[in-house]
Each structure stands twice: as C-alpha cells, then as structure tokens.
Design a protein around this motif. Structure first.
Motif, PDB file in Angstrom:
ATOM      1  N   ASN A 170      29.959  20.776 -61.483  1.00 49.74           N
ATOM      2  CA  ASN A 170      29.507  22.121 -61.804  1.00 49.74           C
ATOM      3  C   ASN A 170      29.278  22.867 -60.503  1.00 49.74           C
ATOM      4  O   ASN A 170      28.437  22.471 -59.700  1.00 49.74           O
ATOM      5  CB  ASN A 170      28.233  22.081 -62.637  1.00 49.74           C
ATOM      6  CG  ASN A 170      27.792  23.462 -63.094  1.00 49.74           C
ATOM      7  OD1 ASN A 170      27.284  24.249 -62.310  1.00 49.74           O
ATOM      8  ND2 ASN A 170      27.972  23.740 -64.370  1.00 49.74           N
ATOM      9  N   GLU A 208      32.074  24.796 -64.742  1.00 50.53           N
ATOM     10  CA  GLU A 208      32.585  23.430 -64.743  1.00 50.53           C
ATOM     11  C   GLU A 208      34.033  23.428 -64.272  1.00 50.53           C
ATOM     12  O   GLU A 208      34.860  24.224 -64.752  1.00 50.53           O
ATOM     13  CB  GLU A 208      32.513  22.830 -66.146  1.00 50.53           C
ATOM     14  CG  GLU A 208      31.101  22.711 -66.718  1.00 50.53           C
ATOM     15  CD  GLU A 208      30.284  21.607 -66.073  1.00 50.53           C
ATOM     16  OE1 GLU A 208      30.882  20.620 -65.585  1.00 50.53           O
ATOM     17  OE2 GLU A 208      29.044  21.738 -66.049  1.00 50.53           O
ATOM     18  N   ARG A 248      28.551  13.819 -64.700  1.00 48.69           N
ATOM     19  CA  ARG A 248      29.884  14.358 -64.930  1.00 48.69           C
ATOM     20  C   ARG A 248      30.900  13.225 -64.985  1.00 48.69           C
ATOM     21  O   ARG A 248      30.736  12.187 -64.350  1.00 48.69           O
ATOM     22  CB  ARG A 248      30.265  15.340 -63.827  1.00 48.69           C
ATOM     23  CG  ARG A 248      30.014  16.813 -64.144  1.00 48.69           C
ATOM     24  CD  ARG A 248      28.608  17.101 -64.501  1.00 48.69           C
ATOM     25  NE  ARG A 248      28.397  18.505 -64.885  1.00 48.69           N
ATOM     26  CZ  ARG A 248      27.207  19.018 -65.062  1.00 48.69           C
ATOM     27  NH1 ARG A 248      26.127  18.266 -64.895  1.00 48.69           N
ATOM     28  NH2 ARG A 248      27.062  20.280 -65.427  1.00 48.69           N
TER      29      ARG A 248
END
Length: 489
Positions: A26, A31, A101
């Motif tokens: 991010n 994103e 992530r």
C-alpha cells in the motif's frame, strides 16, 4: 513444463536459477504490486503480466523455513527476502505499508518464458525492515497469518446491558455452554447465526421448557429463572450444512469467518487433502467460541484433537496433516543419492512416553455445588470440566523409569471411544524412541511437503535397510536450490 522437466532442471549443475517476486504493498493509500527479481527480467507482450519489468533487487535471504510442531502448538514458519538498497533508492519503501500483504515467489531460468517459472511460495509479508544502510528486508510468513484474526467481532448491539458482548459461536456439538442473554424483556438467549439444534436448556443443571428458533440461533424461556445460571447443549453452526467433524469445520472457519478481506477462498484450500482427512477422521468434535479466539487458533485446536496440524503447502494451499508412522500415502525414496555427502545427522530425540491422557467432551460451564433436584451423578458431571481417558504401558514405564501419570491433553473430541483410540494411537507412536534426522538435500528435495511419507536409507545410524519416516522440517533456499530436510523416524 511438467514435473519431470522441472526436476531435471533442478538437478542440472548448469542451471541458472533466478526468482521472480510479486509483492503487494500500500503506497499512499493505493494498493499496487511491485515486481522484483534476482536478475534482470522483462515479460513479453503476450505474457501475464505483459511488458513488465522485474527490478533486479533481490540479493539475499530468499529462504523459507517451515516445520511441523510435535508438541501440539503451531509450527513456526518464516523467512525473508533481502533487497539491495546500497544507493538508498528504496528508502521510501520503509514508509509504505507491507504488513499482511500477499507475496508470491517463482523460480526459473532467465531464458524461460514467464509461464514456465514454477511457483515456490505463496504467503504473506509480515513486515518490512532495514537491518542496515545497504538493504531492505521483506519478512515472510505463510498464509495462515491471514487467519490470525478473531473468528467474529459481531456484537449484540441494541440497548441492553449485553450490547457490547460478542455473540458466541458453537462449532460442532458443544455441551453445557452459557448462551448470551440477547433480550432480557423476552428472556431470549442465543448465538451468532443459525444452529442445527438446541437440544437441552437448563437452569442450574435442571432441564426446562423453552421456545426454540434454531434458524435464528435463539430460544426464549417460558418462565423467569430469577437470575439463575442458564446453560444449553447445542449442535452449532450450520451455514454450509451441519458437519461436526474436523475437516469441514476447518474449511468453514477459514472461509466464512474472520475479516472478509483476509478469509480464504476455495482456491486457498487443498480440497483433495481435506477430503481425504475427513474420510480418515470422522470423529465428532465440538468447539465453543465465546470470545476473540482467532481463526488460526481455533483451527489448530480442532486439528490437534487427533494429533494433526493445519499447514500451508509450498504453493499456498491449506492442508491438514496428522503425524503418524508409517504416514499415509506412497513414500518417497530418500537415500545417499538425494543427500549432500556426510550431511545426514540426528537433529533431535523425542521423549519416550509410557502413558497418554486425553481430555474430551468438555463441559463449557462448570457448575459446582448444584442444589436443584437432579441426580447426584449429574451434579458431579456439571462440576467437572473434562472427562478423561488414559492408556498406559506398564512395561514401557518400568523399562524407561517413567511417571505413568501423564499430562492431560485437552481435545475437542466428544466420545470416550474416540478419546481412547486417540490415546492408544499416540502411545503407540511415542512409546519407542523417535529421532528427527536432518540432512542437506539435492535440489529435487525441494519438491517435498511437510507430512509427506518417506523411506529413509543411509549407511549410518541403523538406516542401512531403510525405515519409514515423515517430513517434519523443510528449509528451502530458492536461489541456490539447496534444502534442509528433517525426517521423523
């Protein structure tokens, strides 16, 4: 590229290995994916992703270690990727949000098209770090990290005294739980969502009549209990069909609970493994979640009931693996040809046990000193949290001079027969000396998975004729093709 061609390439001394990394991050609220490699690489116009440059930043780490816990706790899995930051160009990356992530790693040859690279890791970035001026490190965890979140944070709401209480969730069959008072005015109690059956409600241990609404997971008392303790036995969550067994409940918890953005999908599950596990382990179980228990913890509790563990495959699929000898399946032959010379050595010795004590059929609301008109034997049961079953071997105890009163192992099992069978299974596994042998494997050993059955052979340590084993440790070094393997025999 098929498996045979892939293994042949792994075994080739002339192979030029490189990794391709796709990491989510991010940046300033947006994103995006960063494309990283260990060598320069650009995809073609017809490839996926098309016309994409992978920045040649990966210089070190490029390793991941995973292991099966032999103590009932979740095994530790972790690794890192080191990125070159000698010129400071990546300083800004330390301010980006990498935590939780997705990251995927492929291995292949610089001359290959993108589609021939083989996926070797599908996991999660735990964080980003800078161990010095020269590098930035991505810290890795397996995808179970995504399930490190509460099963539910759904609160009752409204204006009653329980408005901030989390609605409890029963999985499988749960005995004598304390449901949440959801509406004092109507004497309504209940759970989060529909349940299969609320088959007995009690006040201070004595069964009472109620009006049931199982589709809503609720029931109403027909008389005021005057502040006594209300408990119930319940067959729980039925969102995808009531199935009080380990594998279906693991699947349900992983895909239907927790944060919506982190839940697993069917693509994150090894469906063949879960189906085989369900066929082999049909024991009924029960787990009551009345707090912020997280998904991974609940899944491990269920799996550990039969000495199993939830693990991620190297390609990021959730699997259930029970440590057993011999392990189920066709064993992989491992001899000196698959080991680096003189690398095999004993890594650890497991303690011998002479007895196993399994706790089962948990009483979720312990009530001591009940004075209602119930039989004394029933009152004793409500005052006891666990039923237990112990299996012992006196000959083993005497030979090894052990204590025959073992530590209690708490499970989600429901029946005495299943508890006794599991105690006997664990005793058979652990009443003889067990050793974990470790070795540095040839590149083809990178294809192994935790829990995989093997036939281990070597000229040392009494392994000349080979013995059955199971893989419990893997440390893969993707760029060098080196792997450290631990085998329990």
């Amino acid at each position: 590229m098929n498996d045979e061609q892939w293994i042949s390439w792994l075994q080739s001394s002339s192979a030029i290995r490189m990794v391709l990394i796709e990491a989510q991050v991010n940046v300033a609220g947006s994103e995006l994916t960063r494309y990283i490699a260990s060598r320069p690489y650009v995809t073609g116009a017809q490839e996926v992703p098309a016309n994409t440059e992978y920045l040649p930043l990966a210089t070190g780490g490029l390793a991941f270690t995973e292991q099966v816990s032999l103590t009932g706790e979740a095994g530790l899995s972790g690794g890192d990727i080191e990125l070159d930051n000698a010129d400071g160009a990546l300083d800004g990356w330390l301010d980006d949000v990498w935590m939780n992530r997705a990251i995927r790693v492929w291995v292949g040859d610089p001359a290959w098209p993108r589609t021939d690279f083989q996926l070797v890791f599908d996991g999660v970035i735990a964080d980003v770090a800078s161990p010095g001026r020269e590098s930035v490190n991505l810290v890795l965890r397996d995808k179970l990290q995504r399930l490190n979140t509460p099963i539910s944070e759904a609160k009752l709401g409204g204006a009653t005294q329980n408005k901030d209480a989390i609605l409890p969730v029963p999985f499988g069959e749960c005995h004598n739980v304390a449901p949440l008072l959801t509406n004092p005015a109507t004497l309504e109690y209940g759970f989060l969502g529909a349940v299969e059956s609320i088959f007995e409600v009690r006040t201070n241990g004595k069964p009472i009549a109620v009006a049931l609404n199982e589709q809503a997971g609720r029931f109403n008392l027909t008389t005021d209990p005057f502040s006594t303790t209300i408990t119930a036995s319940v067959q729980g969550d039925k969102g995808s069909g009531y199935a009080p067994r380990i594998a279906p409940l693991v699947r349900r918890i992983a895909t239907a609970y927790g944060k919506a953005e982190d839940r697993f999908t069917e693509a994150d599950l090894d469906l063949a493994n879960l189906a085989a596990f369900d066929a082999a382990h049909p024991q009924p179980v029960g787990l009551y979640v009345a707090d912020r228990t997280n998904q991974a913890q609940a899944i491990q509790q269920l799996a550990a009931s039969v000495g199993a563990q939830a693990l991620m495959s190297r390609t990021g699929k959730l699997r259930l693996v029970q440590i057993a000898l011999p392990a189920p399946g066709v064993p992989v032959e491992i001899g000196p040809e698959q080991m680096k010379e003189r690398s095999l050595h004993p890594g650890a010795r497991l303690p011998v046990v002479a007895a196993v004590k399994i706790a089962f059929d948990r009483n979720w609301t312990v009530q001591a000193g009940l004075t209602t008109s119930i039989p004394p034997a029933h009152a004793d049961l409500y005052a006891t949290e666990w039923l237990t079953e112990t299996v012992a071997d006196e000959a083993v105890r005497a030979r090894h001079r052990l204590n025959v009163d073992p530590v209690q192992i708490e499970t989600c099992l429901k029946t005495r027969a299943d508890a006794r069978a599991e105690a006997a299974r664990r005793l058979a596994l652990n009443q003889v000396p067990r050793t974990i042998y470790e070795f540095d494997g040839e590149p083809e050993m990178m294809m192994l998975e935790l829990g995989q059955p093997v036939w281990l052979r070597n000229e040392r340590f009494g392994l000349q004729d080979g013995v059955p084993g199971v893989v419990v440790l893997l440390s893969r070094f993707w760029l060098t093709g080196r792997v450290t393997v631990g085998v329990l025999v």
